[in-house]
Design a protein around this motif. Sequence first.
Motif, mmCIF file in Angstrom:
data_model
loop_
_atom_site.group_PDB
_atom_site.id
_atom_site.type_symbol
_atom_site.label_atom_id
_atom_site.label_comp_id
_atom_site.label_asym_id
_atom_site.label_seq_id
_atom_site.Cartn_x
_atom_site.Cartn_y
_atom_site.Cartn_z
ATOM 1 N N MET A 1 -34.123 30.685 27.256
ATOM 2 C CA MET A 1 -33.414 31.986 26.735
ATOM 3 C C MET A 1 -34.356 31.675 25.027
ATOM 4 O O MET A 1 -34.441 32.469 24.662
ATOM 5 C CB MET A 1 -31.958 32.516 26.509
ATOM 6 C CG MET A 1 -31.579 33.360 26.315
ATOM 7 S SD MET A 1 -29.793 32.497 25.278
ATOM 8 C CE MET A 1 -30.157 32.925 23.900
ATOM 9 N N LEU A 2 -34.256 30.433 24.993
ATOM 10 C CA LEU A 2 -34.411 29.971 23.318
ATOM 11 C C LEU A 2 -35.738 30.925 22.951
ATOM 12 O O LEU A 2 -36.702 31.136 22.574
ATOM 13 C CB LEU A 2 -34.791 28.194 23.819
ATOM 14 C CG LEU A 2 -33.622 28.372 23.388
ATOM 15 C CD1 LEU A 2 -33.284 27.031 23.507
ATOM 16 C CD2 LEU A 2 -32.009 29.061 22.153
ATOM 17 N N GLY B 1 -37.314 32.935 25.222
ATOM 18 C CA GLY B 1 -37.707 34.156 25.399
ATOM 19 C C GLY B 1 -37.478 35.096 24.256
ATOM 20 O O GLY B 1 -38.070 35.831 23.817
ATOM 21 N N LEU B 2 -36.671 34.151 23.212
ATOM 22 C CA LEU B 2 -36.394 35.292 21.602
ATOM 23 C C LEU B 2 -37.514 34.457 20.426
ATOM 24 O O LEU B 2 -37.272 35.225 19.605
ATOM 25 C CB LEU B 2 -35.340 34.709 21.545
ATOM 26 C CG LEU B 2 -33.694 35.011 22.258
ATOM 27 C CD1 LEU B 2 -32.471 33.432 21.766
ATOM 28 C CD2 LEU B 2 -33.726 35.566 21.885
ATOM 29 N N VAL C 1 -38.122 31.612 19.523
ATOM 30 C CA VAL C 1 -37.523 30.137 19.063
ATOM 31 C C VAL C 1 -38.496 29.047 19.324
ATOM 32 O O VAL C 1 -38.765 28.193 18.435
ATOM 33 C CB VAL C 1 -36.106 29.929 19.666
ATOM 34 C CG1 VAL C 1 -35.700 29.090 18.431
ATOM 35 C CG2 VAL C 1 -35.120 31.362 18.602
ATOM 36 N N ASP D 1 -31.025 44.859 14.485
ATOM 37 C CA ASP D 1 -31.672 43.434 15.250
ATOM 38 C C ASP D 1 -30.614 42.101 15.038
ATOM 39 O O ASP D 1 -30.096 41.969 14.096
ATOM 40 C CB ASP D 1 -33.327 43.251 14.994
ATOM 41 C CG ASP D 1 -33.934 44.504 14.774
ATOM 42 O OD1 ASP D 1 -33.293 45.007 15.748
ATOM 43 O OD2 ASP D 1 -34.709 44.711 13.500
ATOM 44 N N PRO E 1 -32.830 36.216 16.638
ATOM 45 C CA PRO E 1 -32.808 34.403 17.686
ATOM 46 C C PRO E 1 -32.081 33.738 17.359
ATOM 47 O O PRO E 1 -31.311 33.309 18.064
ATOM 48 C CB PRO E 1 -33.944 34.238 17.683
ATOM 49 C CG PRO E 1 -35.361 35.528 16.798
ATOM 50 C CD PRO E 1 -34.466 36.181 16.267
ATOM 51 N N ASN E 2 -31.979 32.822 15.700
ATOM 52 C CA ASN E 2 -30.702 31.626 15.518
ATOM 53 C C ASN E 2 -29.107 32.552 15.786
ATOM 54 O O ASN E 2 -28.538 31.811 16.460
ATOM 55 C CB ASN E 2 -30.985 31.412 14.395
ATOM 56 C CG ASN E 2 -31.049 32.374 13.794
ATOM 57 O OD1 ASN E 2 -30.927 33.205 13.696
ATOM 58 N ND2 ASN E 2 -30.610 31.820 12.209
ATOM 59 N N ALA F 1 -28.221 34.982 17.719
ATOM 60 C CA ALA F 1 -28.093 35.483 19.213
ATOM 61 C C ALA F 1 -27.960 34.167 19.844
ATOM 62 O O ALA F 1 -26.429 34.524 20.676
ATOM 63 C CB ALA F 1 -29.359 36.067 19.666
ATOM 64 N N ILE F 2 -28.256 32.534 19.526
ATOM 65 C CA ILE F 2 -28.013 31.544 20.099
ATOM 66 C C ILE F 2 -27.410 31.084 19.487
ATOM 67 O O ILE F 2 -26.130 30.976 20.568
ATOM 68 C CB ILE F 2 -29.232 30.284 19.645
ATOM 69 C CG1 ILE F 2 -30.778 30.840 20.275
ATOM 70 C CG2 ILE F 2 -28.728 29.192 20.143
ATOM 71 C CD1 ILE F 2 -32.036 29.565 18.979
#
Lengths: 848, 257
Positions: A345-346, A348-349, A351, A721, A724-725, A727-728
């Motif tokens: 996932m990371l 994919g984002l 990061v 939006d 990413p951070n 989202a994590i």
Amino acid sequence: MSLAVRLTRGRLSGLLAIAVAVLGGAAFVTVGGVLADTGLRSHPPVERMPGADAVVTAQLALPQQEGPDVALPERAGVPDTLVERLERLPEVAEAAGDVGFPAAVVTADGVESGSDPRPAGRVWTSPGLVGASGMTGEAPRDSGDVALDTETARAAGAEIGDEVRVTTAGHTSEYRLSGVVDTPAVGIFFDGATAADLAGRTDGPREATVDAIGLRAAPEVSSEALAETVRTRIEGEDGTDAVVHTGAARGDAEIPEVSVARAALVGLAGSLGGVVLLVIGFVVAGAVSVSVAAQRRDLALVRAVGATPRQIRRLVAVPTVLTALGTLPFGIAAGYPLAGRLYTMLAGLGVIPTELPVRFGALPAVATAVLLPGAVWLAAVAASWRTAGATPVDALAETVAEPRAPRPWRVRAGAALLLASTALAVPPLLVRSEAGIVGTATGSLVAVIGLALVGPTLVRAVSGALARRLPARTSPLTWLAVHNLHGHSHRVAGAVVALAMAVALTLGQCYAHTTVLVATERQHADSTLADYRVTAPEIGGVPDAVVATLRDSPEVTAAVTSTPTSVVWRYRELGVGEVILERHPARALGPGADEVLDLGVTAGDMGRLAGETVALGESFARLRGVGLGDRVTFHMGDGAEVRADVVALYEHELGHEPVVLSRDLAVGHVTGAPDTSLLVRADPADGADRPEHLIGGVADHPGVEVETVAATDRPSGGIRDVPPNVAINVVVLLALLGYVLLSVANRLAAQTLQRGTEVDTLRSLGMTPGQTRSLLRREAAMIAVGAVGAGALAAAVPLALAGIGFLGRPWPGGPGWLLPATALTVALLAWLSVELPGRRLAARATRR
Amino acid sequence: MWLRRGAPATTPEPSPEAEPHSALLLNEVHRRYSDGGATVTALAGVSLRVPRGSFLAVMGPSGSGKSTLLNCASGLDTVSSGSVRIGGTDTSALKEPRRTLFRRDRVGFVFQSYNLVPTLTAEDNITLPLRLAGRHPDRAWLRGLVERVGITDRLRHRPSELSGGQQQRVALVRALATHPEIVFADEPTGALDAQGARRILRLLADVVRDLGQTVVMVTHDPDAAAHAHTTASMTDGRIVDVHPAAATRRFTAVGGE
């Protein structure tokens, strides 16, 4: 030992709670361990120069006396003269400089350049270094030749001798395909002079540099010996801070961002670790104390017949730790695949670069196996301390009702923490940047700990006041429920605080993030003046020709290049103490930036952003003691130290980076082409909603894309939006919450089952099974209300401060449904975990 | 609360008199438990009549079925066959929760382990069955009981702050608070010292004599049984002998237990 087992029998529900707590805790610690291990020890595969025994690059991180080195995301060069000097060493068989620059092959369907086009263009060195297992055709000889790796050649459908169209550094030209190389990395190879020219190494800030030097060892020389010699040699030279990489570490030399990603992974594991360990501690301690509470009477009896306090503690600790040890392997086993999922996932984002492989070593398992049983043992000893240490008479007496009134230090410490949480939550009022919101999250967390300490006293006081004030008409069941809460304030506080922690965590963390997001969106919407954004991700940057064309177009009012990068700034905390280096996101803007972006300039003039100048966010500048007109010194993203004048201060630093560089300053210090995107403002007279003329202007440039950035497509106050951070954080938070809720449910269920005697007493006094269930339900409802109230209260002050600081109103930004949803979840959980065991108790035959 | 407010007694006296002179009537009561595959017979056909206003002691060795008898007679447990009538109501025919409701309204209990709710004060413990039933306490009646057992100054205390004897006296007032048809006492002196035990037994005898209550007490203590009017002896799930209490004293003086 056997006595311990026998005492444990019948306490299975309590041990189950411990097992669940350990299972989840072990999985979390393992996930954190895998992330940290990956960050510390994983390397991307060696693809660009697999044939090299050692690779020399400029430093990938700025060393720091205190704390970890600061990773540098941009590629810095090493002088090309070093190549010749190193080649003269007897240990070196071959040395060659690698140069990467944006390039892509133009095909019928578009462009082909692999995952990252920025270093896809390369200088042809030698098959030995490039690691070509096979090569057909010939190496590129002159400026009209190009060699391709097998895969790119196949994608382009080109045969040797064919003409291929290649876009390099913004120019598209025809080249003759001279050879096809079988090499792992995407490579569009040019001869030395052409590559140096295309990569901008013939003049300008990167004159006479190479990205990396690949070295092959002479026969009989190990790569370690080679590296050692080279290191000595480099240290001998003045002014060269180059680094030598061997083995798997050569992979780091290929992708500068990897070192940043690795630092980020360690940081993520660290910051996760803090919250996770805290929560695990709470959950495990809670589960253990429930289990011990169930055994309290037995323990008191054992104590009365002559067991020493030490023996009592062991009686509690042994089965508890054994349960933990039995569950641990499953938790660890679950942790590895979970870590894999999170890592995917990371990546994919965005990061972390996809090139960095996740590392499944044994170390996280070992760390978990040491940490968790240790924590469980501590929790067991702490939970049994009172019973074990009391005199036998007191121990027996305490079993009749609850332990005595909570100790006064708990209240004092808890109150101090609650006060501290308010103080911790102040930063958003002073620092209107993402750094400020850390205070909000920390504040709500500290408030929860404070709440845990004052919990029993609070429950006692509130339920006591409630019991005294109940109106005469109150239903007897409600009346009894209130008295039960009052009489069991310790037990009840455990459940209330655990649930309140879930509530405060959810509200505190989520709303802290969403408040910043909302503020960011607001600022972003307010400051966007551009109508279109031109990007070219597939060719590594916007070509100069496109910039020139658009700038000269009559329909365009302004076209300003914009490139995200980083800077490393010296920072002395509070003006005293150690100097620390901090990396900050920055943006390089071309001339005329104020035409496309309104950064909310409070002092100075964005129009002067040219040459060696920067504009700084207001609070960023204030914290560093920098004012308008000052000359500041800092490091660019590639580590180079620069000096620049501060020409403007702005307040929209949330929606934008805290540091804005002039493009002139950034050129040469960013990997790839200097312009990542172009912000375009159309002439209002010609209609701002016509992208066609833009597309017409850039159509003959393959790989260039145009998108609309109308401010109107952002819902006001909403969140478009999720970065990413965030989202994590939300994903981890949700997992953590699941864990907390599951543990609390377990704990409540175990507690309820332990109330068999009480239920029997009530049943023998003529309480019907329905009344019994109703009584338990009322208690659960009161616990849920208390938990939601306490949790919301704990988060309220920090969130109110964040709201004032970021949005100018005393409540946070974000979805309003979060509070009722949280309350509902908590209520449902409390109800279920009391209702199901309660049914069993109530239906049991009446016995005495 | 109810002691301080002088409200009039409003509780209606429950009086459906089908069996005018019997408080408790057991007819061929059997109780069998299945323990895994085996069936254990705890009561093997017990018939018993307890007249209103009498004090019966049930004696017998451990495992003779005296506790089961009390459970079945009081409606705490169901019977396998036979019938139980309390004050004219066939309780063995009642289903849950009606059996519980009947028990709550018409039967009082005194347990060996007191069964006081630890989170409630003595006063609240006493009124708990009334509250559960949604009935108003008969204040004069309760005040009289509290004075009789001598716990007037202990009403504000929690059970953990009371001695065993005091707790049992609270339990006795609670048992009588609802004007029950009959009070069942299960080893009420089992956990008390000699002095406390004597006081409880004397109080039980007093409420039978002065207030016309009916009490059935299970005990294995001959001295306790001596306070009753009649003693029923049980062996192997059957009542083998019923005799006046004085006789018990004499017998035990010779044979002991």
